[in-house]
Design a protein around this motif. Structure first.
Motif, short mmCIF file in Angstrom:
data_model
loop_
_atom_site.label_atom_id
_atom_site.label_comp_id
_atom_site.label_asym_id
_atom_site.label_seq_id
_atom_site.Cartn_x
_atom_site.Cartn_y
_atom_site.Cartn_z
N GLY A 157 71.39 10.60 22.41
CA GLY A 157 71.03 10.44 23.81
C GLY A 157 69.81 9.56 23.94
N GLU A 204 62.36 10.63 19.76
CA GLU A 204 61.23 9.82 20.23
C GLU A 204 60.62 10.47 21.47
OE1 GLU A 204 62.63 5.47 18.45
OE2 GLU A 204 62.42 5.72 20.62
N ILE A 236 68.18 15.44 27.26
CA ILE A 236 67.82 15.59 25.84
C ILE A 236 67.12 16.92 25.61
CG2 ILE A 236 66.33 14.72 23.99
CD1 ILE A 236 66.96 11.93 24.83
N HIS A 237 66.28 17.33 26.54
CA HIS A 237 65.61 18.62 26.38
C HIS A 237 66.65 19.74 26.32
CE1 HIS A 237 61.56 17.03 28.25
NE2 HIS A 237 61.94 16.39 27.16
N ALA A 256 62.28 6.12 29.17
CA ALA A 256 63.23 6.50 30.22
C ALA A 256 63.84 7.85 29.91
CB ALA A 256 64.33 5.45 30.35
N VAL A 314 61.07 13.86 25.84
CA VAL A 314 61.81 13.36 24.68
C VAL A 314 62.82 12.37 25.27
CG1 VAL A 314 63.23 13.92 22.69
CG2 VAL A 314 61.54 15.56 23.51
N CYS A 315 62.65 11.10 24.94
CA CYS A 315 63.45 10.07 25.61
C CYS A 315 64.61 9.58 24.77
CB CYS A 315 62.57 8.91 26.04
SG CYS A 315 61.53 9.33 27.46
N ARG A 316 64.56 9.79 23.48
CA ARG A 316 65.69 9.43 22.62
C ARG A 316 65.82 10.47 21.53
NH1 ARG A 316 65.30 4.09 19.87
NH2 ARG A 316 67.56 4.13 19.81
N ILE A 317 67.06 10.70 21.11
CA ILE A 317 67.31 11.61 20.00
C ILE A 317 68.55 11.12 19.28
CG2 ILE A 317 68.79 13.25 21.28
CD1 ILE A 317 67.21 15.54 19.85
N GLY A 318 68.62 11.35 17.99
CA GLY A 318 69.82 10.91 17.28
C GLY A 318 69.91 11.52 15.90
N ILE A 350 74.09 14.45 17.12
CA ILE A 350 73.37 14.58 18.39
C ILE A 350 72.98 13.18 18.83
CG2 ILE A 350 71.04 14.82 17.39
CD1 ILE A 350 70.61 17.11 19.49
#
Lengths: 406, 406
Positions: free
Chosen positions: B257, A271, B227-228, B263, A252-256, B255
Motif C-alpha cells: 500500500g 515508510e 495502511i494503519h 501521502a 505510515v505512508c507506504r508498506i510492502g 502486504i
C-alpha cells in the motif's frame, strides 16, 4: 523608512514606511504590469522543461541564461545544481536571498507540455514552481540596480531538491555554504497573494526494514515473519499519542513485503512520515518511533520456533526537514502582511514545508510567499494556473523584497 | 488376492497379497527398469515445455499425444485443460484415478531448459512435476491392458492448476464432473519413494483490502489511513492463538500500500495464508480472521477526524484447498506402505497439499506419492533431480496402482 536589520529581529518598522515604499515603487509596479504577458510566457517556457527532483539541470541552465541576460553578477551553478546570481546593492552588506525551487514532483516521462488558453495555463508544475521561478525572474528584472536599487545585495537562487525525496537538498547546501549570513530569505513558491508561510513545518521520514530467514508458509512456519513485525510496527505507530498544539502528524505512508501467498518473506518494510513545527516534539516522536519499531520486532521474535533466528531490523532516515518559526512580530512578517493588505488582500499566516525551512532552522528570518495569480491541482497531472491579478501578486513580492533589502 | 473395494474402506487386505502381487509384477518391473532412460528423456522433454499455472496447454498437448501413442482410450482435454485418457479394465467398474499435475510455479519467461549430466538433471520444475508426469506415462505404458490388465479401469489425468493460485482448479473440476465416483485416487507428485501423503492439508487464503479517502499526509491528516488498518490487521492475525494439534499455521505472506512517503494512500492490502488438516479448525480460524479484520478497521476509523469517512474493507477468498484424511488403516494406505517396504524403504505418512486434497475432501480414498528418484530446490530456479533408484520408485507406484485397481 529605516534600514531593516532582519537578523536583529527587534527592529521596528513603521507600516507607514511600507505604504510609502509602495508608492515609490509605482513605476516598477507599472512595468511589472506591462510585462504581465512576458512573465506568463516565461512561466510556460520554464514549465515545459522537465525538472524532476534530482534532474533539474536543463531547467537550471535556462534560468542561468536568463540571469545572464538580466545582467546579474556572479551567475553560476553550485555543486548541487543551484543556480545563483547577484544584484549588487548600494552597500556591501549581508544580502537578502530570494529563492524559488526548480524541481517538480513529476517523473522524467511525464508530459510537461503546457496548454494555454488566454489567462489560463494547464500543465503539471505550472504553479509549483514555474510560477515561482517566473516571478523570481520578474523581480530580478524589476530590481535592475539602476532605476531600482536596494541597499543590500539581493541574491537570487533557483534551488534544486525542494520536493519530496529532495529533502530541501538545494536550500541546505546553499545556506551551509554562503560566505556571509544573509539578512533574510524570501522563497517564492507557487501561486497566490495572501498566504505568508512563517512557520517551518519540520519532517522526519524513516524507512524501516525487518529481516528474517523466510521460508515456506507451512514447512518453515515458526520462523519469525517480517510482515507481522511491519504490521505491528504500523499499528503501534498509528496509536502513538501526538500533541495537538503544535499540530503534529504521523502517518505510515507506504508498506510492502512478500513475494507469494504461500511464502514467509525474507523482509518487509514501511515508510513513516512525521511532521511538526516543533523540533522538540519531533525529537520526542522519533524516540517513540524507535521504541515502537523495536517492540514490534521483539513481539514477533518471541513467538518464533526454537532454533530459528530472531528478526533484525534497521531504521533509515530518508527525510529530514528542519523546523522553526519566524516570529509573527518580526519585521519581515509585518512587511509581508502590510504589502498583502496594500494589494487589497488579507494576509494569512500559515505553516508549511518550503525552502524557507532551512534558513528559519538556522535562525535566519525567512518566509515563503506565492508569486501571484491562482492555481490548483498542485502535484497532480491536472495542475492549472489562472493569471488573476498575477502582476499585483508580483508587486506585493517586489515590495517585500525591496523593503527587506532597503 | 482379494478385490480391493477402496470405497468400502474397511476391506481387509492381506499384506501377503501385496507381496504376491509384487512378485507377479516382476516382468513389468523389469520392463520399467529397462525403460529407465526413456523415462528420464520424457521427464526432460516435459520439463522443457513451460507450464505456468494457468498456461498449461502446450505441456498438456504433449501429454495428450503420449496418451494417444500409448493407446489410451477417450483421450481428451476437458473444459479447464485437464488431459484425460483411460486404460480399460477387465470389468466395468468405477475407475482408479492416477493423476499428476501439469503446472509449475515458474513464470512464462523463466528459462525452463534442462541441463543433464548423467543421472542428474537440473531445471526448474524437473521434479515438480516433470517427474510425476513422466512417472504417470511410465505407468500407462506398463499397464498396457494386455500383458498387464487390471480389473478396474485406470483413468490417467494430467491436471491443471495444482500450484499456488491454481487452487487445485484441475482436480476440483475433474472430481466434480466424473460420471462415476472413482474407487480411489493416487496422485504422483514430484520425486521420492518413501513418503505417503494421506492427510490433506487444507488452506484458506484471503486478500483483505482497506479503502479510504486518502490525501496529503499533512493537509489531509485525520482521514483514516488504510495502511494503519492493514498493519493492525497483520498484527492481530499474527497473535491469534492456533492449535498445535492438528498443526495449524497462519501467516500474512504479502502486504502492500502507498504511493509516496508524503501521502495517505487510498488503499492498502494484505494476503493471508491459513493451513490446517482440520476443516473445523479452518472454519474457526476464518471466523477469527474476519473479526480481526473488522476490529482493525474500527480501531483506525474511531481515531479519524470529524467529517471524514470511516474506512471500508473487503475480504476476498483467493484460495480454498479442502482438507481431510484417508485413514491410516485404509487399505490404500496399507498397500502403499507395504509397497514402500518391498522396495526397501520405510514408509513415512505425511500431511501435504496436493491434488489428492480434492478426492479426500469428497470422501474418496486418495494418497499422493513421489514418482521415484531424489530431488531438491523445488519451487526455486535451482531445482534438481537425481535418478537414484528412480525405476524402483516407479515399481512401487505401479504396485500400488495395480493393487488398487485389481
Amino acid at each position: 523608512m529605516r534600514t531593516l536589520d532582519a537578523r536583529a529581529g527587534a527592529a521596528s518598522l513603521g507600516l507607514d514606511d511600507v505604504q510609502d515604499l509602495w508608492k515609490r515603487l509605482a513605476a516598477a509596479r507599472t512595468a511589472i504590469a506591462a510585462d504581465d504577458d512576458a512573465v506568463l510566457r516565461e512561466q510556460v517556457a520554464l514549465s515545459a522543461i522537465a525538472a524532476p527532483t534530482g534532474s533539474e539541470s536543463a531547467r537550471g541552465a535556462h534560468v542561468a541564461s536568463r540571469f545572464h541576460a538580466l545582467g546579474l553578477r556572479d551567475v553560476h551553478v553550485d555543486a548541487v545544481g543551484n543556480v545563483l546570481g547577484v544584484r549588487r546593492g548600494a552597500e556591501d552588506e549581508p544580502p537578502v536571498v530570494v529563492c524559488a525551487h526548480l524541481d517538480t514532483v513529476f517523473p522524467e516521462e511525464a508530459d510537461v507540455s503546457v496548454r494555454r488558453s488566454g489567462a489560463r495555463l494547464d500543465g503539471p508544475g505550472i504553479v509549483d514552481n514555474a510560477r515561482g521561478l517566473a516571478g523570481m525572474l520578474a523581480l530580478a528584472r524589476a530590481i535592475d540596480g539602476e532605476a531600482l536599487r536596494t541597499r543590500r545585495p539581493v541574491l537570487f537562487v533557483a534551488t534544486v531538491g525542494e520536493e519530496g525525496g529532495g529533502d530541501l537538498r538545494g536550500a541546505k547546501h546553499l545556506f551551509a555554504n554562503l560566505e556571509r549570513t544573509p539578512a533574510c530569505c524570501i522563497a517564492l513558491d507557487g501561486a497566490g497573494d495572501d498566504r505568508i508561510v512563517y512557520r517551518a513545518l519540520g519532517a522526519r521520514r524513516f524507512r524501516i526494514t525487518y529481516r528474517g530467514a523466510g521460508g515456506h508458509s507451512w514447512a518453515s512456519y515458526g520462523v519469525p515473519n517480517p510482515i507481522h513485525a511491519a504490521g505491528a510496527a504500523a499499528a503501534r505507530l498509528a496509536s502513538l499519542p501526538l500533541p495537538r498544539h503544535p499540530r503534529t502528524t504521523l502517518s505510515v505512508c507506504r508498506i510492502g513485503g512478500g513475494i507469494s501467498v504461500n511464502a514467509i518473506p525474507e523482509d518487509a518494510w514501511l515508510e513513516v512520515d512525521l511532521r511538526s513545527s516543533s523540533g522538540e516534539v519531533l525529537a520526542g516522536c522519533v524516540a517513540d518511533i524507535r521504541a515502537a519499531v523495536h517492540s514490534a520486532a521483539r513481539e514477533e521474535s518471541v513467538r518464533r520456533a526454537p532454533g530459528t533466528e530472531p528478526l533484525s531490523y534497521d531504521i533509515a532516515m530518508i527525510g529530514d526537514r528542519p523546523c522553526g518559526a519566524t516570529s509573527d512580530h518580526h519585521p519581515l512578517v509585518r512587511i509581508a502582511s502590510e504589502a498583502t493588505r496594500l494589494i487589497g488582500r488579507s494576509p494569512e499566516l500559515v505553516t508549511a514545508s518550503t525552502d524557507a525551512n532551512v534558513p528559519i532552522s538556522l535562525g535566519i528570518p525567512a518566509i515563503a510567499i506565492g508569486a501571484g495569480g491562482r492555481g490548483g491541482g498542485v502535484h497532480t497531472p491536472g495542475e492549472w494556473y489562472e493569471n488573476v491579478d498575477g502582476s499585483l501578486g508580483l508587486a506585493r513580492a517586489l515590495t517585500i523584497v525591496v523593503a527587506a533589502a532597503k
